[in-house]
Design a protein around this motif. Structure first.
Motif, short mmCIF file in Angstrom:
data_model
loop_
_atom_site.label_atom_id
_atom_site.label_comp_id
_atom_site.label_asym_id
_atom_site.label_seq_id
_atom_site.Cartn_x
_atom_site.Cartn_y
_atom_site.Cartn_z
N TYR A 1 0.84 -1.21 0.00
CA TYR A 1 0.00 0.00 0.00
C TYR A 1 0.87 1.25 0.00
O TYR A 1 0.63 2.19 -0.78
N ASN B 1 2.34 1.96 -3.38
CA ASN B 1 1.34 2.62 -4.24
C ASN B 1 1.11 4.07 -3.80
O ASN B 1 0.98 4.97 -4.64
N THR C 1 -2.78 -2.75 -1.52
CA THR C 1 -3.95 -2.01 -1.99
C THR C 1 -3.51 -0.64 -2.51
O THR C 1 -2.44 -0.15 -2.17
N PRO C 2 -4.33 -0.01 -3.35
CA PRO C 2 -3.94 1.29 -3.92
C PRO C 2 -4.11 2.43 -2.93
O PRO C 2 -4.74 2.30 -1.88
N GLY D 1 -8.57 7.14 -3.59
CA GLY D 1 -9.03 7.46 -4.94
C GLY D 1 -8.52 8.77 -5.49
O GLY D 1 -8.07 8.85 -6.64
N GLN E 1 -4.86 8.47 -6.65
CA GLN E 1 -4.53 7.54 -7.71
C GLN E 1 -4.31 8.23 -9.06
O GLN E 1 -3.49 7.79 -9.86
N THR F 1 -9.36 -5.14 -5.14
CA THR F 1 -9.13 -3.71 -5.39
C THR F 1 -8.44 -3.46 -6.73
O THR F 1 -8.35 -2.30 -7.16
N TRP F 2 -7.95 -4.52 -7.38
CA TRP F 2 -7.11 -4.34 -8.56
C TRP F 2 -7.86 -3.88 -9.81
O TRP F 2 -7.38 -2.97 -10.51
N TYR G 1 -8.37 -0.16 -9.76
CA TYR G 1 -7.07 0.53 -9.78
C TYR G 1 -6.44 0.44 -11.16
O TYR G 1 -5.90 1.44 -11.68
N GLU G 2 -6.52 -0.71 -11.78
CA GLU G 2 -5.96 -0.86 -13.12
C GLU G 2 -6.64 0.08 -14.11
O GLU G 2 -5.99 0.66 -14.99
#
Length: 304
Positions: free
Chosen positions: A198, A201, A220-221, A224, A227, A248-249, A252-253
């Motif tokens: 985390y 990221n 985890t990212p 929001g 990001q 969560t991916w 995020y991707e």
């Protein structure tokens, strides 16, 4: 049975997935140790005792030393850094290749621990990087409380007692300190595991012009609103069985694609959350080695 035979027997235990899932809950503070062991006791696995199963799941850090702390190829010291927006002062474990003279520089990598402080496994990861020619620094989020206490239960409770934003600011300060170190180049990478994933990221989002390469292992990212700042490059590692993080991916991707960020992601078949940590039975040697070689290649490509 000898210790060696005990360890060999534990390594062959066919642990069911629910036990790994319970350990994940326990490791992340969702259940306490007693509840974890009570659930383990409800399993019937070839007549094995709860102690044997529990010992196979709980960390044994003696297994995690791949590079000795007194290996002549590296020099390790404990250093402090200013963190005015965090806890005032931070500290961590700095490892420099012995071959590096005082007037030489090398690319640096920040190494970020899990949710329990700077344990022996993470210190060994820093030594592994230094043995490959990088300057590695592993901060300890528990430094304001005296540092990692020597066991994960207390370490986990200590980390949860600290203000999360101050912890994040401590890692921002650590990254800036390492980036400006006299012996580091202007290339800084970050690698982290679980909570450290985390933070990897988070730093990629918070310090996009400082972090030249980020490698989150099952992390985890960032929140929001952060990001959208991620530019990469990122190399992301996931264990197929890690439902909590993997959920969560996809979102995020999508953000990374919308950002036009440079990234690559790998999902390791049948691997658990924590598959790189060689101190527990979640460790998957083949996947850990592949992920690590990919990580070294990534850092060599983007930091040198």
């Amino acid at each position: 049975m000898t210790k060696a035979k005990n360890e060999a027997a534990e390594s062959r235990i066919p642990i069911p997935q629910e036990a790994f899932d319970w350990y994940d809950e326990y490791a992340h503070g969702d259940i306490d140790r007693r509840t974890f062991l009570t659930r383990i006791a409800s399993l019937s696995i070839a007549g094995l005792s709860v102690g044997v199963i529990g010992n196979a799941l709980l960390p044994d850090y003696a297994k995690a030393e791949q590079v000795s702390f007194n290996d002549p190829a590296i020099k390790a010291t404990y250093e402090e850094f200013a963190s005015p927006e965090g806890h005032g002062t931070g500290g961590g474990y700095l490892v420099i290749p012995s071959s590096l003279s005082a007037d030489q520089k090398a690319p640096a990598v920040l190494v970020v621990h899990e949710n329990r402080g700077l344990n022996p496994y993470i210190k060994d990861v820093a030594r592994r990087l230094a043995s490959q020619g990088f300057i590695a620094f592993a901060p300890d989020a528990l430094f304001p409380l005296g540092g990692y206490p020597g066991n994960d239960d207390d370490g986990r409770a200590m980390q949860r007692s600290l203000d999360k934003q101050k912890i994040e600011n401590d890692f921002i300060a650590a990254a800036r300190w390492l980036h400006s170190h006299d012996q580091t180049t202007n290339k800084l990478g970050v690698v982290g595991f679980c909570f450290g994933g985390y933070i990897s990221n988070f730093l990629a989002a918070t310090l996009p012009d400082v972090i030249s390469a980020a490698v989150p292992f099952y992390g985890t990212p960032a929140k929001g609103e952060l990001q959208a700042r991620v530019k990469g490059p990122l190399l992301l590692h996931f264990g197929e069985k890690d439902k909590r993080v993997n959920a969560t991916w996809p979102e995020y991707e999508k953000v990374l694609k919308d950002n036009g960020a440079e990234y690559s992601a790998h999902v390791y078949a049948q691997a658990q959350h924590g598959f790189h940590n060689d101190s527990t039975s979640r460790y998957s040697p083949k996947d850990a080695e592949l992920a690590w070689q990919r990580t070294l290649a990534f850092f060599n490509s983007h930091l040198r």
